[in-house]
Design a protein around this motif. Structure first.
Motif, PDB file in Angstrom:
ATOM      1  N   HIS A   1       0.981  -1.204  -0.169  1.00 46.30           N
ATOM      2  CA  HIS A   1       0.021   0.103  -0.017  1.00 46.30           C
ATOM      3  C   HIS A   1       0.778   1.116   0.071  1.00 46.30           C
ATOM      4  N   ASP A   2       1.838   1.344   0.742  1.00 47.55           N
ATOM      5  CA  ASP A   2       2.539   2.552   1.231  1.00 47.55           C
ATOM      6  C   ASP A   2       3.793   2.817   0.338  1.00 47.55           C
ATOM      7  N   LEU A   3       4.335   1.982  -0.157  1.00 47.18           N
ATOM      8  CA  LEU A   3       5.597   2.090  -0.803  1.00 47.18           C
ATOM      9  C   LEU A   3       5.486   2.128  -2.431  1.00 47.18           C
ATOM     10  N   SER A   4       4.101   1.913  -2.880  1.00 48.99           N
ATOM     11  CA  SER A   4       3.839   1.527  -4.137  1.00 48.99           C
ATOM     12  C   SER A   4       3.765   3.047  -5.036  1.00 48.99           C
ATOM     13  N   ASP A   5       3.812   4.144  -4.038  1.00 45.33           N
ATOM     14  CA  ASP A   5       3.936   5.500  -4.816  1.00 45.33           C
ATOM     15  C   ASP A   5       5.031   5.639  -5.636  1.00 45.33           C
ATOM     16  N   THR A   6       6.161   5.003  -5.161  1.00 47.82           N
ATOM     17  CA  THR A   6       7.676   5.158  -5.690  1.00 47.82           C
ATOM     18  C   THR A   6       8.266   3.560  -6.312  1.00 47.82           C
ATOM     19  N   TYR A   7       7.698   2.754  -5.728  1.00 48.67           N
ATOM     20  CA  TYR A   7       8.325   1.547  -6.332  1.00 48.67           C
ATOM     21  C   TYR A   7       7.183   0.721  -6.817  1.00 48.67           C
ATOM     22  N   ARG A   8       7.559  -0.079  -7.782  1.00 47.81           N
ATOM     23  CA  ARG A   8       6.812  -1.417  -7.774  1.00 47.81           C
ATOM     24  C   ARG A   8       7.089  -2.677  -6.966  1.00 47.81           C
ATOM     25  N   VAL A   9       6.035  -2.789  -6.173  1.00 47.49           N
ATOM     26  CA  VAL A   9       6.317  -3.579  -4.858  1.00 47.49           C
ATOM     27  C   VAL A   9       5.668  -4.984  -5.326  1.00 47.49           C
ATOM     28  N   ILE A  10       6.617  -6.090  -5.438  1.00 46.66           N
ATOM     29  CA  ILE A  10       6.024  -7.535  -5.770  1.00 46.66           C
ATOM     30  C   ILE A  10       6.237  -8.277  -4.615  1.00 46.66           C
ATOM     31  N   ALA A  11       5.327  -8.742  -3.903  1.00 47.34           N
ATOM     32  CA  ALA A  11       5.311  -9.667  -3.006  1.00 47.34           C
ATOM     33  C   ALA A  11       5.249 -11.073  -3.527  1.00 47.34           C
ATOM     34  N   TRP A  12       6.176 -11.934  -3.450  1.00 44.29           N
ATOM     35  CA  TRP A  12       6.246 -13.283  -3.963  1.00 44.29           C
ATOM     36  C   TRP A  12       5.591 -14.362  -2.780  1.00 44.29           C
ATOM     37  N   ASN A  13       5.022 -15.511  -3.535  1.00 44.95           N
ATOM     38  CA  ASN A  13       4.748 -16.395  -2.550  1.00 44.95           C
ATOM     39  C   ASN A  13       5.929 -17.600  -2.753  1.00 44.95           C
ATOM     40  N   ALA A  14       6.559 -17.948  -2.078  1.00 48.73           N
ATOM     41  CA  ALA A  14       7.937 -18.760  -2.145  1.00 48.73           C
ATOM     42  C   ALA A  14       7.076 -20.337  -2.425  1.00 48.73           C
TER      43      ALA A  14
END
Length: 442
Positions: free
Chosen positions: A77-90
């Motif tokens: 939610h918060d960092l996506s204004d600057t970054y493309r945040v990708i949360a993987w599932n291992a």
């Protein structure tokens, strides 16, 4: 020579759980991409969540042992204004397919993350890992260091060596007892141990939701990885020379500071340690505002998308990656004061205009290193602009953050400061060489 930048901060701010009303941002929908190297997986599917602009700098967020992509809701939610945040599932978590091997190693998980990045067509990335995810980050940084820009660990976990049979047996049995009754029962027994005392029921439930996607089979296979002796800090540190941020909580009983954050911080050559008072094993949930601020500041200006810069061709992207790697290499030469390697690295006709308005050449530069004038405890270069003129000339501009050592032979010894730089790189004799440099203090 260890250039450890060690900073210990005891933050008195309370976590999100102490607020009167817990802010719970929504999660993005689950996304999927096909496995690239299908020979190593039981199936062919990766699952993940992401947010942010597709052309923004990438953060790969990796959950802990028993967690999932849902653990990163506050960063998505918060960092996506600057970054493309990708949360993987291992592999084996949520809807990501399992690895074939029953005994995954450091290299197996490094290869798995490389496959995930390849599937998404990602080259160089920032890594953000919690616990088990921090170990995967370390393995990737060891086996694929050229693909990592910076790393940040929250609730970090360190590998070990010389593990006794008794300790190994005790650990495996403990993990089996946790997961033997299934994923749902696992979360009911496990989650409160991960958080600091007096955590609110609302945050406990958020953490519990993120853990319900665990696969008992892959959980036990991961136990074998956690007991592998192929990724202890001293070994990883030989190749993981990129800037690394370590964030640990004083109430972390799962990965205590003394046996995890501290060994990593002492071994890694370019690391910053932050300690959060009153926080447990999940700082990215318990103290998300503090963690997000630290991560944003640490990944820094080089991670901000430049809307005024034209799209690169494939060749330009390749040149950019090469020069970025060379710049990181040069940072280490300066920090280590390795004049022998500098002599091989710098071209004979190099010209520098330094921040004091002096024009110096290669020999003068090396002489100033030997005399202690160029002697830093911190030296970081951040590329903010890149352009090419033809196929063999590149122009790089950006920000430098430097701190001369207290014993440096200069008036500003021990005082941190910033400066702007512009460099011209040329391709000749089969390699890219920095020919001209200009720097000025801010």
């Amino acid at each position: 020579m260890n250039n450890l930048t060690f900073k210990l901060i005891l933050l008195l701010g309370t976590s999100a759980i102490a607020q009167n009303k817990l802010f719970v941002p929504p999660l993005p929908e689950m996304s999927y991409v096909s496995v690239v190297d299908k020979s190593k997986f039981v199936g062919d599917r990766w699952s993940f969540m992401e947010s942010g602009a597709k052309d923004a700098p990438v953060i790969i967020a990796m959950h802990g042992y028993g967690g999932s992509s849902a653990d990163w809701r506050y960063q998505l939610h918060d960092l996506s204004d600057t970054y493309r945040v990708i949360a993987w599932n291992a592999p084996g978590y949520m809807l990501s397919d399992e690895l074939k091997t029953d005994y995954p190693t450091c290299k197996d998980y490094a290869d798995a993350l490389a496959d995930f990045c390849n599937a998404l067509k990602l080259d160089k990335v920032h890594l953000l890992g919690n616990s088990f995810g921090s170990r995967v980050s370390q393995c990737f940084a060891y086996h694929y260091p050229e693909r990592v820009i910076k790393m940040a660990f929250v609730g970090p976990s360190a590998g070990k060596k010389n593990i006794s049979y008794e300790e190994r047996e005790r650990y495996v049995n403990m993990r089996y007892d946790q997961i033997k009754d299934g994923a749902f029962a696992f979360t009911n027994k496990r989650v409160e141990a991960l958080l600091a005392p007096n955590t609110s029921p609302e945050l406990i439930e958020i953490a519990r939701q993120g853990m319900r996607g665990v696969s008992p089979r892959m959980f036990m296979r991961g136990t074998n990885f956690m007991m592998a002796e192929d990724h202890f800090p001293e070994k990883i540190a030989t190749k993981a020379t990129m800037p690394t941020l370590v964030i640990a909580g004083t109430e972390d009983k799962v990965s205590p500071i003394t046996t995890n954050a501290e060994p990593i911080s002492k071994a890694f050559p370019n690391v910053k340690l932050e300690i959060l008072k009153g926080i447990g094993h999940l700082p990215h949930l318990e103290a998300y505002q503090q963690v997000n601020k630290m991560v944003r500041e640490f990944f820094g200006a080089n991670a901000k998308a430049k809307s005024n810069q034209k799209a690169f061709t494939d060749y330009e992207k390749n040149v950019y990656r090469q020069i970025d790697s060379l710049i990181q290499y040069q940072e280490q030469l300066v920090l280590k004061q390795d004049t022998l390697a500098m002599r091989a690295f710098y071209p004979d006709d190099m010209v520098i205009t330094n921040p004091f308005g002096q024009m110096i050449n290669k020999e003068t530069t090396i002489a100033r290193v030997k005399s202690g004038i160029i002697k830093y405890s911190k030296f970081e270069k951040i590329i903010e602009h890149f352009a090419m003129e033809g196929s063999k000339t590149a122009i790089v501009a950006g920000l430098e953050k430097v701190t001369p050592t207290p014993d440096a032979n200069r008036a500003d010894a021990g005082k941190p400061h910033e400066r702007r730089f512009t460099e011209i790189w040329v391709y000749r004799d089969g390699r890219w060489q920095r020919l001209i440099r200009h720097a000025s203090n801010i």
